[in-house]
Design a protein around this motif. Structure first.
Motif, short mmCIF file in Angstrom:
data_model
loop_
_atom_site.label_atom_id
_atom_site.label_comp_id
_atom_site.label_asym_id
_atom_site.label_seq_id
_atom_site.Cartn_x
_atom_site.Cartn_y
_atom_site.Cartn_z
N SER A 73 135.86 -4.32 -59.31
CA SER A 73 134.81 -4.57 -60.31
C SER A 73 135.08 -3.72 -61.53
O SER A 73 135.91 -2.79 -61.50
CB SER A 73 133.44 -4.25 -59.72
N LYS A 128 134.23 -3.49 -66.22
CA LYS A 128 133.59 -4.06 -67.41
C LYS A 128 134.62 -4.18 -68.53
O LYS A 128 135.43 -3.27 -68.71
CB LYS A 128 132.44 -3.14 -67.85
N GLU A 157 130.63 -7.79 -67.25
CA GLU A 157 130.76 -6.99 -66.04
C GLU A 157 131.25 -7.95 -64.96
O GLU A 157 130.65 -9.02 -64.78
CB GLU A 157 129.41 -6.42 -65.63
N ASP A 161 132.76 -8.69 -60.95
CA ASP A 161 132.84 -8.23 -59.57
C ASP A 161 133.59 -9.33 -58.82
O ASP A 161 133.11 -10.46 -58.75
CB ASP A 161 131.42 -8.04 -59.02
N ASP A 199 135.28 -10.49 -55.30
CA ASP A 199 135.24 -10.15 -53.88
C ASP A 199 135.74 -11.35 -53.07
O ASP A 199 135.18 -12.44 -53.18
CB ASP A 199 133.77 -9.83 -53.53
#
Ligand code: PMV
Length: 354
Positions: free
Chosen positions: A9, A11, A53, A55, A57
């Motif tokens: 993760s 930004k 931002e 993330d 996964d």
């Protein structure tokens, strides 16, 4: 692209400017392929700033995203971005592992009625490309980063493909421009005359309301347009003619093509089926005044129009102070609430954080 195997993760944030087309892109086919090559100046003070931002996964099974504009949820624009990702999922093999929190703002007034898709979509593309660079270990060459960003920007809004570079930028295959492509834009600054490196674009806001006919609808009306083939021929001709003009610094010949392109664009709208008109009475009044001053005072300024009623007034840096005084005295009274945005050729997107 490699498969995502571990969660990551972070930004990223970019500022990306709007651009003003000299040779207009009008008409497209397939997935955002242009019917003719186009050429523009990237601007400087009119920009979008977008933060993402992310993330990623591997256990996530569906794309998630939020979008806020100037601090507030903006569902309509957010939906457009979501559709962009989903429509182009082949370009984003990691999409289902991705969650994005996007927030964006513009440097120009919210209701200025200036096209923000080029700045917004190029800022978005710069952010995505930065994320990809982090996820997949960077791009082999620096130029590949911009090429990828321009390609991704094009898929969101054609004119945005040009905003990932500063200065003079071409998009669409053209015999007169080496390495030009329909898939992404290329910068064409190497032999650009100094006078064009600091050229001004003052945007005279005639009407700030949302336009009646979108660019998407306008492009579509070119499909059966009786003048389409001649238009595409003229655009290619203008690209060729501008090659020498941009090198020699011939402002008068540049201005002739600039104005002809604006009138052709709006002429095409007026002769589409159904026909429509985006110029307002004050657009014409301002154009007449620009021409009167040019002829009476031998003053080197020229206009162009985007797909809207607002007038882009272009002139060399040397005449800036005289231009400002003519603008204040003669032109600003015909704008909406005196709204005039001073801009000029700029150096392209700027990274804020990473
Ligand atoms: O990028 P789009 O699909 O919004 O099309 C923009 C077309 C014009 O602004 C009218 C011309 C141009 O080349 O920027």
């Amino acid at each position: 692209m490699k498969k995502i195997t571990e969660a990551q993760s972070g930004k990223v944030e970019w500022q990306s400017p709007s651009n003003i087309a000299i040779v207009k892109y009008w008409g497209k086919h397939g997935n955002q392929m242009p019917a003719n090559p186009s050429l523009s100046f990237t601007l400087s003070t009119s920009y979008s700033q977008t933060a993402m931002e992310f993330d990623v996964d591997p256990s996530r099974k569906a794309f998630e995203m939020n979008f806020a504009f100037e601090g507030e949820a903006a569902p309509k624009f957010g939906e457009r971005i979501r559709q962009y990702f989903e429509r182009n999922s082949a370009d984003f093999p990691y999409l289902n592992n991705l969650k994005l929190n996007i927030s964006s703002k513009n440097s120009f007034p919210h209701s200025a009625g200036i096209a923000s898709s080029a700045s917004a979509m190029s800022a978005l593309a710069m952010c995505i490309t930065s994320i990809e660079s982090r996820l997949f270990g960077g791009f082999a060459e620096k130029s590949m980063f911009r090429m990828r960003a321009s390609h991704l920007a094009r898929l969101a809004s054609g004119s945005a493909a040009r905003s990932v570079y500063g200065g003079l930028v071409a998009w669409g295959e053209s015999e007169s421009i080496a390495d030009s492509s329909d898939y992404y834009a290329v910068p064409v600054n190497d032999n650009l005359h100094d006078t064009f490196r600091s050229f001004h674009d003052t945007i005279l806001i005639v009407d700030a309301s949302e336009k009646k006919v979108s660019s998407t609808a306008g492009h579509k009306l070119m499909n059966n347009h009786p003048y389409a083939e001649m238009r595409y021929f003229m655009a290619r001709q203008h690209m060729e003619d501008l090659g020498g003009i941009m090198e020699s610094g011939d402002v008068e010949k540049f201005g002739e093509i600039l104005e002809n392109e604006a009138m052709s664009l709006h002429g095409l709208m007026m002769t589409s089926k159904p026909s429509y008109m985006l110029m307002r009475p004050n657009t014409i009044r301002i154009i007449e005044l620009i021409k009167e001053v040019r002829e009476a005072e031998k003053f080197p300024w020229y206009f162009t129009l985007d797909a809207g009623p607002n007038v882009h007034l272009m002139y060399p840096h040397e005449v800036e102070s005289q231009a400002r005084s003519y603008i204040n005295d003669l032109l600003a009274p015909h704008t909406q609430n005196g709204l005039v945005l001073y801009d000029q050729v700029g150096s392209g997107p700027r990274k804020i954080t990473e």
